[in-house]
Motif scaffolding. Structure first.
Motif, PDB file in Angstrom:
ATOM      1  N   PHE A  91       0.819  -1.213   0.000  1.00  0.00           N
ATOM      2  CA  PHE A  91       0.000   0.000   0.000  1.00  0.00           C
ATOM      3  C   PHE A  91       0.853   1.264   0.000  1.00  0.00           C
ATOM      4  O   PHE A  91       0.643   2.166  -0.828  1.00  0.00           O
ATOM      5  N   LEU A  92       1.811   1.370   0.902  1.00  0.00           N
ATOM      6  CA  LEU A  92       2.583   2.605   1.032  1.00  0.00           C
ATOM      7  C   LEU A  92       3.431   2.900  -0.208  1.00  0.00           C
ATOM      8  O   LEU A  92       3.724   4.065  -0.491  1.00  0.00           O
ATOM      9  N   SER A  93       3.799   1.873  -0.945  1.00  0.00           N
ATOM     10  CA  SER A  93       4.595   2.090  -2.161  1.00  0.00           C
ATOM     11  C   SER A  93       3.797   2.772  -3.267  1.00  0.00           C
ATOM     12  O   SER A  93       4.363   3.186  -4.279  1.00  0.00           O
ATOM     13  N   GLN A  94       2.475   2.888  -3.067  1.00  0.00           N
ATOM     14  CA  GLN A  94       1.640   3.547  -4.075  1.00  0.00           C
ATOM     15  C   GLN A  94       1.722   5.070  -4.008  1.00  0.00           C
ATOM     16  O   GLN A  94       1.221   5.751  -4.904  1.00  0.00           O
ATOM     17  N   PHE A  95       2.357   5.593  -2.944  1.00  0.00           N
ATOM     18  CA  PHE A  95       2.445   7.041  -2.756  1.00  0.00           C
ATOM     19  C   PHE A  95       3.845   7.555  -3.092  1.00  0.00           C
ATOM     20  O   PHE A  95       4.846   6.942  -2.699  1.00  0.00           O
ATOM     21  N   LYS A  96       3.914   8.668  -3.768  1.00  0.00           N
ATOM     22  CA  LYS A  96       5.205   9.346  -3.947  1.00  0.00           C
ATOM     23  C   LYS A  96       5.559   9.957  -2.596  1.00  0.00           C
ATOM     24  O   LYS A  96       4.824  10.804  -2.077  1.00  0.00           O
ATOM     25  N   THR A  97       6.672   9.518  -2.029  1.00  0.00           N
ATOM     26  CA  THR A  97       7.044   9.914  -0.667  1.00  0.00           C
ATOM     27  C   THR A  97       8.357  10.675  -0.655  1.00  0.00           C
ATOM     28  O   THR A  97       9.360  10.219  -1.218  1.00  0.00           O
ATOM     29  N   TYR A  98       8.348  11.813  -0.006  1.00  0.00           N
ATOM     30  CA  TYR A  98       9.568  12.605   0.146  1.00  0.00           C
ATOM     31  C   TYR A  98      10.373  12.054   1.318  1.00  0.00           C
ATOM     32  O   TYR A  98       9.902  12.029   2.459  1.00  0.00           O
ATOM     33  N   TYR A  99      11.586  11.603   1.020  1.00  0.00           N
ATOM     34  CA  TYR A  99      12.498  11.064   2.038  1.00  0.00           C
ATOM     35  C   TYR A  99      13.647  12.055   2.182  1.00  0.00           C
ATOM     36  O   TYR A  99      14.545  12.102   1.346  1.00  0.00           O
ATOM     37  N   PRO A 100      13.654  12.889   3.231  1.00  0.00           N
ATOM     38  CA  PRO A 100      14.609  13.998   3.321  1.00  0.00           C
ATOM     39  C   PRO A 100      16.069  13.591   3.387  1.00  0.00           C
ATOM     40  O   PRO A 100      16.938  14.362   2.958  1.00  0.00           O
ATOM     41  N   ASN A 101      16.369  12.399   3.894  1.00  0.00           N
ATOM     42  CA  ASN A 101      17.767  11.992   4.010  1.00  0.00           C
ATOM     43  C   ASN A 101      18.444  11.811   2.656  1.00  0.00           C
ATOM     44  O   ASN A 101      19.673  11.738   2.579  1.00  0.00           O
ATOM     45  N   ALA A 102      17.644  11.708   1.605  1.00  0.00           N
ATOM     46  CA  ALA A 102      18.206  11.531   0.270  1.00  0.00           C
ATOM     47  C   ALA A 102      18.354  12.851  -0.477  1.00  0.00           C
ATOM     48  O   ALA A 102      18.750  12.858  -1.634  1.00  0.00           O
ATOM     49  N   TRP A 103      18.054  13.981   0.207  1.00  0.00           N
ATOM     50  CA  TRP A 103      18.070  15.259  -0.483  1.00  0.00           C
ATOM     51  C   TRP A 103      18.942  16.280   0.231  1.00  0.00           C
ATOM     52  O   TRP A 103      19.926  15.924   0.869  1.00  0.00           O
ATOM     53  N   CYS A 104      18.577  17.524   0.147  1.00  0.00           N
ATOM     54  CA  CYS A 104      19.467  18.613   0.560  1.00  0.00           C
ATOM     55  C   CYS A 104      19.796  18.566   2.045  1.00  0.00           C
ATOM     56  O   CYS A 104      18.994  18.157   2.869  1.00  0.00           O
ATOM     57  N   LYS A 105      20.976  19.047   2.358  1.00  0.00           N
ATOM     58  CA  LYS A 105      21.434  19.085   3.743  1.00  0.00           C
ATOM     59  C   LYS A 105      22.070  20.427   4.072  1.00  0.00           C
ATOM     60  O   LYS A 105      23.036  20.503   4.806  1.00  0.00           O
TER      61      LYS A 105
END
Length: 252
Positions: A91-105
């Protein structure tokens, strides 16, 4: 895989070695030396960076994941494990999810997570310029963005699409950054589901299905009480009372 932990700095700084290790165990990325622990190719190999930003998802609602930073060698791997579990959940894989650890720091706060710093991600509170925060060609956060601005941007996208924020709390409490993200979520008016679990946060002791089923039920029941934070126990046993049993909902 996890043996990267015991490798010398030369190997931890070798991109090919790091990619080979994280392809076996995505959580091993935290043992890579900077900047490889934030390298896009390494994050893709670890499975925590979507291969295609333009990928179409089954659900139109968007989600945000609030976690402690997990890509430094002294950090817990829980955030990465949780994110990977979400990506593998039906179910959760159906949503586009923002994962902050993979982006700006980057941050307009010199201390990054000082809750007393006024930035709450909005343009009128962030001390970075709009040019620093926004890519003029896309209107979206850029690599140089303040992390709070980028996070608030994605919270607003989730809010606008009737999405939600999952806040994965580690044993011992929220991180300083997560406390700021909670304040920003309150300002944005986004629904929050906060998970908690046992002290041993190895994946064998918790189930992503518990939060997945909880959110699915929320949608099925008409997204009631979006202003309330919902606490969700994800331990494999029904013994939440032994670890600070919490009320089902809280008003922020």
């Amino acid at each position: 895989g996890s043996s990267l932990r015991y490798a010398g700095d030369t190997l931890k700084s070798d991109k090919e070695v790091v990619i080979a290790a994280v392809e076996q165990d995505g959580t091993a990325l935290k043992f890579a030396k900077p900047p490889l622990n934030q390298d896009v190719d390494c994050m893709k190999a670890a499975g925590i960076f979507d291969q295609d930003e333009n990928k179409r998802y089954e659900r139109t609602e968007k989600a945000v994941l609030s976690v402690k930073f997990s890509q430094a060698d002294k950090c817990s791997p829980f955030a990465t494990q949780f994110h990977l579990a979400m990506k593998n959940d039906r179910f959760l894989s159906q949503f586009k999810t923002y994962y902050p650890n993979a982006w700006c720091k980057d941050s307009c706060d010199p201390e990054f997570t000082n809750i007393k710093h006024p930035c709450r991600g909005a343009e009128n509170t962030c001390q970075f310029s709009r040019d620093t925060n926004v890519d003029a060609s896309t209107g979206r956060p850029r690599a140089s963005s303040c992390w709070r601005f980028a996070f608030r941007f994605h919270q607003q996208e989730a809010k606008d699409t009737n999405g939600f924020m999952i806040q994965a709390e580690e044993y011992g409490g929220l991180g300083d950054g997560q406390k700021i993200e909670t304040e920003m979520a309150k300002e944005a008016g986004i629904k929050i589901f906060r998970t908690y679990t046992v002290p041993n946060q190895d994946p064998v002791w918790w189930k992503i299905e518990k939060i997945s089923n909880h959110i699915q039920a929320w949608y099925t029941n008409g997204c009631k009480d979006p202003e309330l934070l919902e606490n969700v126990w994800i331990g494999i046993y029904d013994d939440a009372h032994a670890y600070g049993n919490r009320p089902p909902t809280e008003r922020l």
